[in-house]
Design a protein around this motif. Structure first.
Motif, PDB file in Angstrom:
ATOM      1  N   HIS A  58      -7.537   0.820  -9.350  1.00 48.19           N
ATOM      2  CA  HIS A  58      -6.805  -0.258 -10.019  1.00 48.19           C
ATOM      3  C   HIS A  58      -5.963  -1.002  -8.985  1.00 48.19           C
ATOM      4  CE1 HIS A  58      -4.917  -2.386 -13.242  1.00 48.19           C
ATOM      5  NE2 HIS A  58      -3.722  -1.882 -13.004  1.00 48.19           N
ATOM      6  N   SER A  59      -6.567  -1.977  -8.353  1.00 47.92           N
ATOM      7  CA  SER A  59      -5.908  -2.742  -7.302  1.00 47.92           C
ATOM      8  C   SER A  59      -4.724  -3.519  -7.870  1.00 47.92           C
ATOM      9  CB  SER A  59      -6.919  -3.698  -6.668  1.00 47.92           C
ATOM     10  OG  SER A  59      -6.330  -4.411  -5.621  1.00 47.92           O
ATOM     11  N   GLN A  60      -3.619  -3.499  -7.142  1.00 54.61           N
ATOM     12  CA  GLN A  60      -2.422  -4.222  -7.565  1.00 54.61           C
ATOM     13  C   GLN A  60      -1.946  -5.100  -6.419  1.00 54.61           C
ATOM     14  OE1 GLN A  60       0.067  -0.942  -8.784  1.00 54.61           O
ATOM     15  NE2 GLN A  60      -0.679  -1.098 -10.867  1.00 54.61           N
ATOM     16  N   PRO A  61      -1.699  -6.393  -6.681  1.00 51.14           N
ATOM     17  CA  PRO A  61      -1.454  -7.347  -5.598  1.00 51.14           C
ATOM     18  C   PRO A  61      -0.170  -7.142  -4.818  1.00 51.14           C
ATOM     19  CG  PRO A  61      -1.197  -8.406  -7.737  1.00 51.14           C
ATOM     20  CD  PRO A  61      -1.751  -7.037  -7.994  1.00 51.14           C
ATOM     21  N   TRP A  62       0.825  -6.466  -5.366  1.00 50.72           N
ATOM     22  CA  TRP A  62       2.044  -6.258  -4.580  1.00 50.72           C
ATOM     23  C   TRP A  62       1.849  -5.208  -3.499  1.00 50.72           C
ATOM     24  CZ3 TRP A  62       1.657  -5.572  -9.806  1.00 50.72           C
ATOM     25  CH2 TRP A  62       1.642  -4.260 -10.285  1.00 50.72           C
ATOM     26  N   HIS A  63       0.807  -4.403  -3.616  1.00 53.38           N
ATOM     27  CA  HIS A  63       0.360  -3.553  -2.512  1.00 53.38           C
ATOM     28  C   HIS A  63      -0.636  -4.434  -1.748  1.00 53.38           C
ATOM     29  CE1 HIS A  63       2.342   0.047  -3.918  1.00 53.38           C
ATOM     30  NE2 HIS A  63       1.891  -0.206  -5.131  1.00 53.38           N
ATOM     31  N   LEU A  64      -0.171  -5.083  -0.703  1.00 52.08           N
ATOM     32  CA  LEU A  64      -0.876  -6.225  -0.126  1.00 52.08           C
ATOM     33  C   LEU A  64      -2.273  -5.914   0.429  1.00 52.08           C
ATOM     34  CD1 LEU A  64       2.126  -8.092   1.526  1.00 52.08           C
ATOM     35  CD2 LEU A  64       1.085  -8.456  -0.708  1.00 52.08           C
ATOM     36  N   PHE A 102       2.743  -2.062   3.411  1.00 45.07           N
ATOM     37  CA  PHE A 102       3.859  -2.778   4.015  1.00 45.07           C
ATOM     38  C   PHE A 102       5.172  -2.128   3.601  1.00 45.07           C
ATOM     39  CE2 PHE A 102       0.440  -5.760   3.974  1.00 45.07           C
ATOM     40  CZ  PHE A 102       0.630  -6.566   5.078  1.00 45.07           C
ATOM     41  N   ALA A 103       6.163  -2.207   4.444  1.00 42.68           N
ATOM     42  CA  ALA A 103       7.503  -1.789   4.061  1.00 42.68           C
ATOM     43  C   ALA A 103       8.022  -2.783   3.028  1.00 42.68           C
ATOM     44  CB  ALA A 103       8.414  -1.742   5.284  1.00 42.68           C
ATOM     45  N   HIS A 104       8.543  -2.279   1.935  1.00 37.90           N
ATOM     46  CA  HIS A 104       9.108  -3.126   0.870  1.00 37.90           C
ATOM     47  C   HIS A 104       8.086  -4.125   0.316  1.00 37.90           C
ATOM     48  CE1 HIS A 104      12.813  -1.395   2.340  1.00 37.90           C
ATOM     49  NE2 HIS A 104      12.583  -1.930   3.519  1.00 37.90           N
ATOM     50  N   GLU A 107       6.855  -6.479   4.612  1.00 37.70           N
ATOM     51  CA  GLU A 107       7.191  -6.530   6.031  1.00 37.70           C
ATOM     52  C   GLU A 107       6.773  -5.239   6.720  1.00 37.70           C
ATOM     53  OE1 GLU A 107      11.422  -6.985   6.308  1.00 37.70           O
ATOM     54  OE2 GLU A 107      11.834  -5.020   5.483  1.00 37.70           O
ATOM     55  N   GLY A 108       6.989  -5.200   8.024  1.00 39.27           N
ATOM     56  CA  GLY A 108       6.749  -3.970   8.759  1.00 39.27           C
ATOM     57  C   GLY A 108       5.617  -4.070   9.757  1.00 39.27           C
ATOM     58  N   ALA A 109       5.230  -2.905  10.227  1.00 43.68           N
ATOM     59  CA  ALA A 109       4.260  -2.794  11.316  1.00 43.68           C
ATOM     60  C   ALA A 109       2.895  -3.383  10.966  1.00 43.68           C
ATOM     61  CB  ALA A 109       4.103  -1.334  11.720  1.00 43.68           C
TER      62      ALA A 109
END
Length: 185
Positions: A58-64, A102-104, A107-109
């Motif tokens: 179940h893909s969710q867009p906020w998990h990029l 991503f962090a938050h 962002e992030g590495a």
């Protein structure tokens, strides 16, 4: 242009019992990772003759990177012994979650990480060749099928659980295998 083939990704089904537990997981979600680690112990506890476990991604867009990672898992399902290869890939994502998130959520590495780099990371962790099945049209169709089924059943968050065809909000990722088993009685 996607590769053309007839081989479809395996369905992610374990067990063959009358109690049907359908679980909707987003591969990079920390709550889904926690829940996924309890699924096979639950199946062992309840017994394959008592329960059928069906996993949907179940893909969710906020998990990029969710769409790319989901595609990698379904690509693994298109390999020989695909169901178990997909499970191996899902577990590898969970074991190295920070490398696929991503962090938050912004962002992030991983800000400069490409889909190709994600695919290569998973190939290293799983020791599977995912590049060829990643490009299969049948993998695209499997992603669409998982998404349609979730939407049809009004799945909005993950993890979500359906017991015998009905959304069951008693199941929570922080509960024990024994608590989940009690819901199946």
């Amino acid at each position: 242009m996607p590769a053309q083939e007839t081989h479809k990704p395996a369905e992610l089904i374990w067990g063959h019992g009358p109690k049907k537990l359908e679980v909707f997981l987003e591969p990079t979600c920390p709550f889904c990772v926690r829940a996924s680690r309890k699924l096979m112990p639950l199946l062992a506890h309840v017994g394959e003759e008592a329960m059928t476990l069906h996993i949907y991604l179940h893909s969710q867009p906020w998990h990029l990177f969710s769409g790319v990672v989901t595609r990698c898992i379904l690509a693994a399902a298109a390999l020989p012994e695909g169901r178990d290869k997909a499970w191996q890939t899902l577990r590898s994502v969970g074991d190295h979650r920070e490398e696929f998130e991503f962090a938050h959520h912004y962002e992030g590495a991983n800000m400069h990480t490409t889909p190709e780099e994600l695919l290569e990371r998973l190939e290293v962790y799983t020791r599977l060749n995912l590049a060829v099945p990643f490009r299969l049209a049948s993998v695209t169709e499997a992603i669409k099928a998982h998404t349609r089924y979730a939407r049809h059943n009004k799945i909005h968050v993950s993890p979500s659980f359906m017991l015998n065809g009905t959304l069951d909000e008693r199941f929570q990722s922080g509960q024990s295998v024994e608590e989940w088993a009690a819901f199946l009685k």
